[in-house]
Design an enzyme around this catalytic site. Structure first.
Site, PDB file in Angstrom:
ATOM      1  N   ARG A 183       0.852  -1.188   0.000  1.00  3.82           N
ATOM      2  CA  ARG A 183       0.000   0.000   0.000  1.00  3.82           C
ATOM      3  C   ARG A 183       0.888   1.239   0.000  1.00  3.82           C
ATOM      4  NH1 ARG A 183      -3.039   0.905   5.103  1.00  3.82           N
ATOM      5  NH2 ARG A 183      -1.732   2.749   5.139  1.00  3.82           N
ATOM      6  N   HIS A 237      -4.386   4.538   3.947  1.00  2.00           N
ATOM      7  CA  HIS A 237      -5.531   3.623   3.834  1.00  2.00           C
ATOM      8  C   HIS A 237      -6.711   4.318   3.157  1.00  2.00           C
ATOM      9  CE1 HIS A 237      -8.678   0.821   5.000  1.00  2.00           C
ATOM     10  NE2 HIS A 237      -9.332   1.816   5.551  1.00  2.00           N
ATOM     11  N   TYR A 243       2.569   4.826  11.653  1.00  2.00           N
ATOM     12  CA  TYR A 243       2.858   3.387  11.710  1.00  2.00           C
ATOM     13  C   TYR A 243       3.649   2.832  10.537  1.00  2.00           C
ATOM     14  CZ  TYR A 243      -1.351   3.144   8.720  1.00  2.00           C
ATOM     15  OH  TYR A 243      -2.262   3.323   7.712  1.00  2.00           O
TER      16      TYR A 243
END
Ligand SMILES: Cc1ncc(C[n+]2csc(CCOP(=O)(O)OP(=O)(O)O)c2C)c(N)n1
Ligand SMILES: [Mg+2]
Length: 355
Positions: free
Chosen positions: A255, A259, A268
């Protein structure tokens, strides 16, 4: 060519790196197909990049970015026939564009406007599934039902790595295996379920290993390689049509974007890894492959980008031209028999918004 008999832990790959890693070919794809795949990827990339801009301008709501997922979506859909069914998650929100759905429809969905809901039978594309994995049993059930009717169509469900920990995934996969449903379970393993890494999601060595427990083959493919994705999906489609049942495909990617527009991954994710993935993103990889093969010219690429941009320009204009939805919809579609207080509450809401 996706080498037959590759060990399951190896990622199937076709596109080389222009250096030591050689380019392969996929049997049965001619130059027109290669360009159509490119056209589809550019359309989805443009959809995605423009949507981010529209979000920032306040013209659509929260948006789930699919940048660097285009190869998985386009490669898999190209291996299907028009009669085959697609069950998208929010990550594949614009996949209907590959079936001729207007961009305005999908943009309306992200605007929360009723014009964003289509009739699934018009495109053989099910509604966008936001709950994780709940569409896996739906896809399996539809595929099984069609088989019972003696039809030769199949269905594909797209979901993420995180979905493989959900009960619905297990139920759908188990049911598919037992009933030998002609379904393809296509897992985009992008490494993350929001902030949860795959390592915290499963103790299995690979997600494809899960297929064994459901009695179906598990293929692992480079999710950034549109030709390898096509090749693996075609193999799964052939099995489905031959009555051999379901296939699980794990497409491995990363990714390279948040998100969704409401997420801040800096808390993170390792930014260097993201930068590395961006340099190797799927559209650029395929474009360089086509240029090396002499199939694409810079002029044709420019034309295709222009078409996609125009599609989006028209799409947002049409979506914004939709008259505002009537507020009554919020109330009318909530209960079969609305509580008596609703009339009063709706009247009050209309009054507040008028003032
Ligand atoms: C049943 C359910 N539980 C939780 C959520 C909240 N949620 C939204 S996205 C997401 C992560 C899903 O990750 P993954 O399946 O890997 O898909 P990706 O977003 O990476 O494509 C979660 C937990 C949800 N939408 N549905
Ligand atoms: Mg994921």
């Amino acid at each position: 060519m996706g080498e037959p008999g590759v060990p399951p832990r190896t990622l199937r790959r076709v596109i080389g790196d222009g250096e030591a890693l050689p380019d392969g070919e996929v049997e049965g794809l001619d130059e027109r197909d290669l360009i159509e795949l490119y056209r589809g990827m550019v359309l989805l990339r443009t959809y995605d990049e423009r949507s981010l801009v529209y979000h920032r301008q306040g013209r659509i709501g929260t948006y789930a970015i699919f940048w660097n997922h285009e190869a998985m979506q386009v490669g898999a859909v190209y291996a299907l026939e028009r009669d085959d069914w697609i069950f998208p998650s929010y990550r594949e929100s614009a996949i209907g564009l590959l079936r001729g759905m207007p961009a305005s429809t999908v943009l309306s969905w992200w605007r929360g406007h009723p014009a964003g809901w289509w009739n699934p039978v018009d495109y053989n594309v099910a509604s966008i599934c936001v709950p994780i994995g709940t569409h896996v049993p739906h896809a399996t059930g539809l595929a099984w039902g069609r088989k019972l009717r003696g039809e030769h169509t199949c269905a594909i469900a797209f979901f993420g790595d995180g979905a493989t920990s959900e009960g619905s995934f297990h139920e759908g996969a188990n049911f598919a295996g037992v009933m030998r449903a002609p379904v393809i379970l296509f897992c985009n393993n992008n490494g993350w379920a929001i902030s949860t890494p795959v390592s915290a999601q499963t103790a299995a060595e690979t997600l494809a290993d899960k297929a064994v427990g459901y009695g179906m083959p598990g293929l692992r493919v480079d999710g950034g390689d549109v030709l390898a994705v096509y090749d693996a999906t075609r193999e799964a489609v052939e099995r489905a049509r031959a009555g051999e049942g379901p296939t699980f495909i794990e497409a491995v990617t990363y990714r390279a974007a948040p998100h969704a527009t409401a997420d801040d991954p800096s808390a993170y994710i390792d930014p260097e890894r993201v930068e590395e993935e961006k340099r190797n993103e799927c559209l650029g990889r395929y474009e360089r492959y086509l240029l090396r093969a002499g199939v694409l010219t810079e002029q044709l690429a420019e034309e295709i980008r222009g078409e996609a941009f125009e599609t989006m320009r028209k799409g947002i204009a049409d979506a914004e031209a939709e008259p505002a939805a009537d507020l009554g919809l919020l109330f009318e579609n909530t209960y079969a028999n609305s509580p008596s207080s609703f009339d009063e509450e709706l009247a009050e809401l209309r009054e507040i918004l008028r003032s």
